[in-house]
Design a protein around this motif. Sequence first.
Motif, PDB file in Angstrom:
ATOM      1  N   GLU A 159     -11.438   2.858   0.289  1.00  0.00           N
ATOM      2  CA  GLU A 159     -11.725   4.226   0.726  1.00  0.00           C
ATOM      3  C   GLU A 159     -13.233   4.456   0.784  1.00  0.00           C
ATOM      4  OE1 GLU A 159      -9.549   6.504   1.745  1.00  0.00           O
ATOM      5  OE2 GLU A 159      -7.945   5.030   1.480  1.00  0.00           O
ATOM      6  N   ILE A 170     -16.653   2.742   6.686  1.00  0.00           N
ATOM      7  CA  ILE A 170     -16.332   2.996   5.282  1.00  0.00           C
ATOM      8  C   ILE A 170     -17.579   3.573   4.608  1.00  0.00           C
ATOM      9  CG2 ILE A 170     -15.619   1.969   3.085  1.00  0.00           C
ATOM     10  CD1 ILE A 170     -14.308  -0.276   4.712  1.00  0.00           C
ATOM     11  N   LYS A 213      -9.067   5.435  -7.243  1.00  0.00           N
ATOM     12  CA  LYS A 213      -9.156   6.214  -6.009  1.00  0.00           C
ATOM     13  C   LYS A 213      -9.410   5.329  -4.799  1.00  0.00           C
ATOM     14  CE  LYS A 213     -10.847  10.328  -8.423  1.00  0.00           C
ATOM     15  NZ  LYS A 213     -11.882  11.400  -8.448  1.00  0.00           N
TER      16      LYS A 213
END
Length: 257
Positions: free
Chosen positions: A36, A123, A152
């Motif tokens: 992420e 990213i 996360k």
Amino acid sequence: MMPTLFISHGPPAVALMENSTAAFLRSLSEHLPWPEAIVCASAHWEAWRPMVTSAAAPATIYDFGGPSQLFQLRYPAPGSPDLAGEILALLAKNGIEGAADPDRGLDHGAWIPLMMAFPEADIPVIQVSIQTERDAAWHCRFGEAMAPLREKGVLVMGSGGAVHNLEEIGGYALDAPPPDYVLRFDEWLAGAAAGGEVDVLLDYRNHAPEPDRCHPWPAEHFLPFFVAMGAGRGVRARCIHQGFMYGTLSMAAYIWE
């Protein structure tokens, strides 16, 4: 849980090369879940306290010499002011004082390998500095403070060199075999990492073969290894690449899963 990673980034010109290490860096994403975001501790940002890039659009820093083609490359990955703030909060929670740097871009220890691994540059990337006045144990603690980010989907990556002796590099061709002292340190590191020998690794100056020759002071290319190890909670590491450049550079890479 996102793994953590240590890579040996080598010379900037690796981006233009066709060898086993360049091929590994271009395939790096195959070893990972899709991140992420990426937090990179690079050997090429030293500061007296942890600094964290907070720009929304960090610049590409050309902190090197070399072929003109390198200066035509750009890595326009976004930053993340929110993630920068979260990192600083995690550091503070663990008694570590850090600060945001809204002007700092991405140095070649970050953007060269990331450009090869994630060429779409889509990213978010945050860089954090290392502290060469601090030891391996401190950098491990620094990495451990950021370990919750893994939940996360954030990749914490150390970028440096498994063996990095520029003082002797001039005597070797790009594809020269490594001298014995480089091989012995490389083998020691692989064994200690695979065995999860955290205390031995943290005290590498008293356990590794010829540590000051393999990582001359201030050992800035080895300290990111301990950031990644700390974020990996000290579990056993797996070596995912081995190779050498210019004899005195080990290009080994490790993953903590």
